[in-house]
Write a protein that holds these residues in place. Structure first.
Motif, PDB file in Angstrom:
ATOM      1  N   ALA A  22      -5.351 -11.342  13.768  1.00  0.00           N
ATOM      2  CA  ALA A  22      -5.098 -12.020  12.496  1.00  0.00           C
ATOM      3  C   ALA A  22      -4.960 -11.003  11.367  1.00  0.00           C
ATOM      4  CB  ALA A  22      -6.217 -13.007  12.197  1.00  0.00           C
ATOM      5  N   GLN A  23      -5.763  -9.960  11.389  1.00  0.00           N
ATOM      6  CA  GLN A  23      -5.692  -8.939  10.355  1.00  0.00           C
ATOM      7  C   GLN A  23      -4.361  -8.185  10.415  1.00  0.00           C
ATOM      8  OE1 GLN A  23      -8.859  -6.120  10.532  1.00  0.00           O
ATOM      9  NE2 GLN A  23      -8.266  -5.083   8.657  1.00  0.00           N
ATOM     10  N   VAL A  24      -3.915  -7.854  11.603  1.00  0.00           N
ATOM     11  CA  VAL A  24      -2.642  -7.149  11.756  1.00  0.00           C
ATOM     12  C   VAL A  24      -1.488  -8.036  11.293  1.00  0.00           C
ATOM     13  CG1 VAL A  24      -1.021  -6.232  13.469  1.00  0.00           C
ATOM     14  CG2 VAL A  24      -3.435  -5.590  13.551  1.00  0.00           C
ATOM     15  N   LEU A  25      -1.515  -9.311  11.637  1.00  0.00           N
ATOM     16  CA  LEU A  25      -0.457 -10.230  11.206  1.00  0.00           C
ATOM     17  C   LEU A  25      -0.454 -10.393   9.684  1.00  0.00           C
ATOM     18  CD1 LEU A  25      -0.655 -12.974  13.960  1.00  0.00           C
ATOM     19  CD2 LEU A  25       1.138 -11.267  13.623  1.00  0.00           C
ATOM     20  N   PHE A  26      -1.636 -10.468   9.078  1.00  0.00           N
ATOM     21  CA  PHE A  26      -1.727 -10.580   7.624  1.00  0.00           C
ATOM     22  C   PHE A  26      -1.151  -9.340   6.952  1.00  0.00           C
ATOM     23  CE2 PHE A  26      -4.083  -9.564   3.749  1.00  0.00           C
ATOM     24  CZ  PHE A  26      -3.676 -10.626   2.958  1.00  0.00           C
ATOM     25  N   LEU A  27      -1.514  -8.166   7.445  1.00  0.00           N
ATOM     26  CA  LEU A  27      -1.017  -6.925   6.838  1.00  0.00           C
ATOM     27  C   LEU A  27       0.490  -6.776   7.035  1.00  0.00           C
ATOM     28  CD1 LEU A  27      -3.938  -4.490   7.686  1.00  0.00           C
ATOM     29  CD2 LEU A  27      -3.384  -5.527   5.482  1.00  0.00           C
ATOM     30  N   ALA A  28       1.005  -7.230   8.168  1.00  0.00           N
ATOM     31  CA  ALA A  28       2.451  -7.189   8.393  1.00  0.00           C
ATOM     32  C   ALA A  28       3.174  -8.126   7.428  1.00  0.00           C
ATOM     33  CB  ALA A  28       2.768  -7.568   9.839  1.00  0.00           C
ATOM     34  N   ALA A  29       2.624  -9.324   7.209  1.00  0.00           N
ATOM     35  CA  ALA A  29       3.236 -10.262   6.263  1.00  0.00           C
ATOM     36  C   ALA A  29       3.177  -9.708   4.846  1.00  0.00           C
ATOM     37  CB  ALA A  29       2.535 -11.618   6.337  1.00  0.00           C
ATOM     38  N   LEU A  30       2.083  -9.078   4.495  1.00  0.00           N
ATOM     39  CA  LEU A  30       1.954  -8.468   3.173  1.00  0.00           C
ATOM     40  C   LEU A  30       2.980  -7.355   2.988  1.00  0.00           C
ATOM     41  CD1 LEU A  30       0.192  -8.474   0.590  1.00  0.00           C
ATOM     42  CD2 LEU A  30      -1.148  -6.673   1.674  1.00  0.00           C
ATOM     43  N   ALA A  31       3.163  -6.522   4.005  1.00  0.00           N
ATOM     44  CA  ALA A  31       4.149  -5.440   3.925  1.00  0.00           C
ATOM     45  C   ALA A  31       5.568  -5.991   3.824  1.00  0.00           C
ATOM     46  CB  ALA A  31       4.024  -4.530   5.141  1.00  0.00           C
ATOM     47  N   CYS A  32       5.831  -7.119   4.486  1.00  0.00           N
ATOM     48  CA  CYS A  32       7.165  -7.730   4.415  1.00  0.00           C
ATOM     49  C   CYS A  32       7.450  -8.313   3.035  1.00  0.00           C
ATOM     50  CB  CYS A  32       7.308  -8.817   5.471  1.00  0.00           C
ATOM     51  SG  CYS A  32       7.479  -8.156   7.131  1.00  0.00           S
ATOM     52  N   HIS A  33       6.419  -8.579   2.252  1.00  0.00           N
ATOM     53  CA  HIS A  33       6.623  -9.082   0.899  1.00  0.00           C
ATOM     54  C   HIS A  33       6.632  -7.953  -0.128  1.00  0.00           C
ATOM     55  CE1 HIS A  33       5.662 -12.927   2.752  1.00  0.00           C
ATOM     56  NE2 HIS A  33       6.239 -13.477   1.709  1.00  0.00           N
ATOM     57  N   VAL A  34       5.769  -6.979   0.039  1.00  0.00           N
ATOM     58  CA  VAL A  34       5.652  -5.905  -0.936  1.00  0.00           C
ATOM     59  C   VAL A  34       6.770  -4.876  -0.752  1.00  0.00           C
ATOM     60  CG1 VAL A  34       4.175  -4.009  -1.719  1.00  0.00           C
ATOM     61  CG2 VAL A  34       3.183  -6.234  -1.241  1.00  0.00           C
ATOM     62  N   GLY A  35       7.198  -4.653   0.467  1.00  0.00           N
ATOM     63  CA  GLY A  35       8.250  -3.672   0.738  1.00  0.00           C
ATOM     64  C   GLY A  35       9.535  -3.937  -0.024  1.00  0.00           C
ATOM     65  N   PRO A  36      10.100  -5.140   0.049  1.00  0.00           N
ATOM     66  CA  PRO A  36      11.322  -5.410  -0.711  1.00  0.00           C
ATOM     67  C   PRO A  36      11.125  -5.316  -2.232  1.00  0.00           C
ATOM     68  CG  PRO A  36      11.100  -6.992   1.052  1.00  0.00           C
ATOM     69  CD  PRO A  36       9.818  -6.210   1.015  1.00  0.00           C
ATOM     70  N   VAL A  37       9.950  -5.689  -2.709  1.00  0.00           N
ATOM     71  CA  VAL A  37       9.683  -5.571  -4.145  1.00  0.00           C
ATOM     72  C   VAL A  37       9.742  -4.109  -4.562  1.00  0.00           C
ATOM     73  CG1 VAL A  37       7.927  -5.851  -5.926  1.00  0.00           C
ATOM     74  CG2 VAL A  37       8.335  -7.687  -4.297  1.00  0.00           C
ATOM     75  N   LEU A  38       9.101  -3.243  -3.785  1.00  0.00           N
ATOM     76  CA  LEU A  38       9.129  -1.816  -4.106  1.00  0.00           C
ATOM     77  C   LEU A  38      10.541  -1.242  -3.996  1.00  0.00           C
ATOM     78  CD1 LEU A  38       5.849  -0.593  -2.406  1.00  0.00           C
ATOM     79  CD2 LEU A  38       6.297  -0.900  -4.843  1.00  0.00           C
ATOM     80  N   LYS A  39      11.312  -1.707  -3.019  1.00  0.00           N
ATOM     81  CA  LYS A  39      12.689  -1.225  -2.883  1.00  0.00           C
ATOM     82  C   LYS A  39      13.511  -1.584  -4.121  1.00  0.00           C
ATOM     83  CE  LYS A  39      16.958  -1.923  -0.372  1.00  0.00           C
ATOM     84  NZ  LYS A  39      17.739  -2.510  -1.456  1.00  0.00           N
ATOM     85  N   HIS A  40      13.400  -2.842  -4.567  1.00  0.00           N
ATOM     86  CA  HIS A  40      14.163  -3.254  -5.740  1.00  0.00           C
ATOM     87  C   HIS A  40      13.678  -2.543  -6.995  1.00  0.00           C
ATOM     88  CE1 HIS A  40      16.898  -6.357  -4.345  1.00  0.00           C
ATOM     89  NE2 HIS A  40      15.963  -6.729  -3.494  1.00  0.00           N
ATOM     90  N   ARG A  41      12.387  -2.255  -7.055  1.00  0.00           N
ATOM     91  CA  ARG A  41      11.831  -1.624  -8.247  1.00  0.00           C
ATOM     92  C   ARG A  41      12.115  -0.120  -8.295  1.00  0.00           C
ATOM     93  NH1 ARG A  41      10.505  -2.071 -13.313  1.00  0.00           N
ATOM     94  NH2 ARG A  41       8.669  -0.916 -13.879  1.00  0.00           N
ATOM     95  N   LEU A  42      11.967   0.579  -7.155  1.00  0.00           N
ATOM     96  CA  LEU A  42      12.054   2.031  -7.152  1.00  0.00           C
ATOM     97  C   LEU A  42      13.404   2.585  -6.697  1.00  0.00           C
ATOM     98  CD1 LEU A  42       8.521   2.740  -5.652  1.00  0.00           C
ATOM     99  CD2 LEU A  42       9.195   2.751  -8.060  1.00  0.00           C
ATOM    100  N   VAL A  43      14.057   1.926  -5.758  1.00  0.00           N
ATOM    101  CA  VAL A  43      15.311   2.455  -5.214  1.00  0.00           C
ATOM    102  C   VAL A  43      16.513   1.853  -5.945  1.00  0.00           C
ATOM    103  CG1 VAL A  43      16.736   2.654  -3.149  1.00  0.00           C
ATOM    104  CG2 VAL A  43      14.253   2.842  -2.974  1.00  0.00           C
ATOM    105  N   ASP A  44      16.605   0.522  -5.948  1.00  0.00           N
ATOM    106  CA  ASP A  44      17.769  -0.131  -6.558  1.00  0.00           C
ATOM    107  C   ASP A  44      17.701  -0.131  -8.086  1.00  0.00           C
ATOM    108  OD1 ASP A  44      18.574  -0.649  -4.002  1.00  0.00           O
ATOM    109  OD2 ASP A  44      17.909  -2.734  -4.005  1.00  0.00           O
TER     110      ASP A  44
END
Length: 67
Positions: A22-44
């Protein structure tokens, strides 16, 4: 009696395995949400997050459609 059967079926590490999974699935879901935000903020640098947040705090006049 049912708890002993459950413990025997899961083994001694059953609850630990479920917790870690459950912890691994939660962290994976969190990374799937935070990753695109960081991409749009820092890269794009397209201010997508600012546009999304700007529209959530402003009340719309009655009878108008969202942009």
């Amino acid at each position: 009696m049912a708890a002993t059967h459950r413990a025997a079926a899961l083994g001694a590490d059953g609850p630990l395995w479920a917790h870690v999974t459950a912890q691994v699935l939660f962290l994976a879901a969190l990374a799937c949400h935070v990753g695109p935000v960081l991409k749009h903020r820092l890269v794009d640098r397209d201010r997508l997050l600012r546009r999304m947040l700007r529209n959530t705090h402003r009340p719309r006049p009655a009878g108008t459609m969202p942009p």
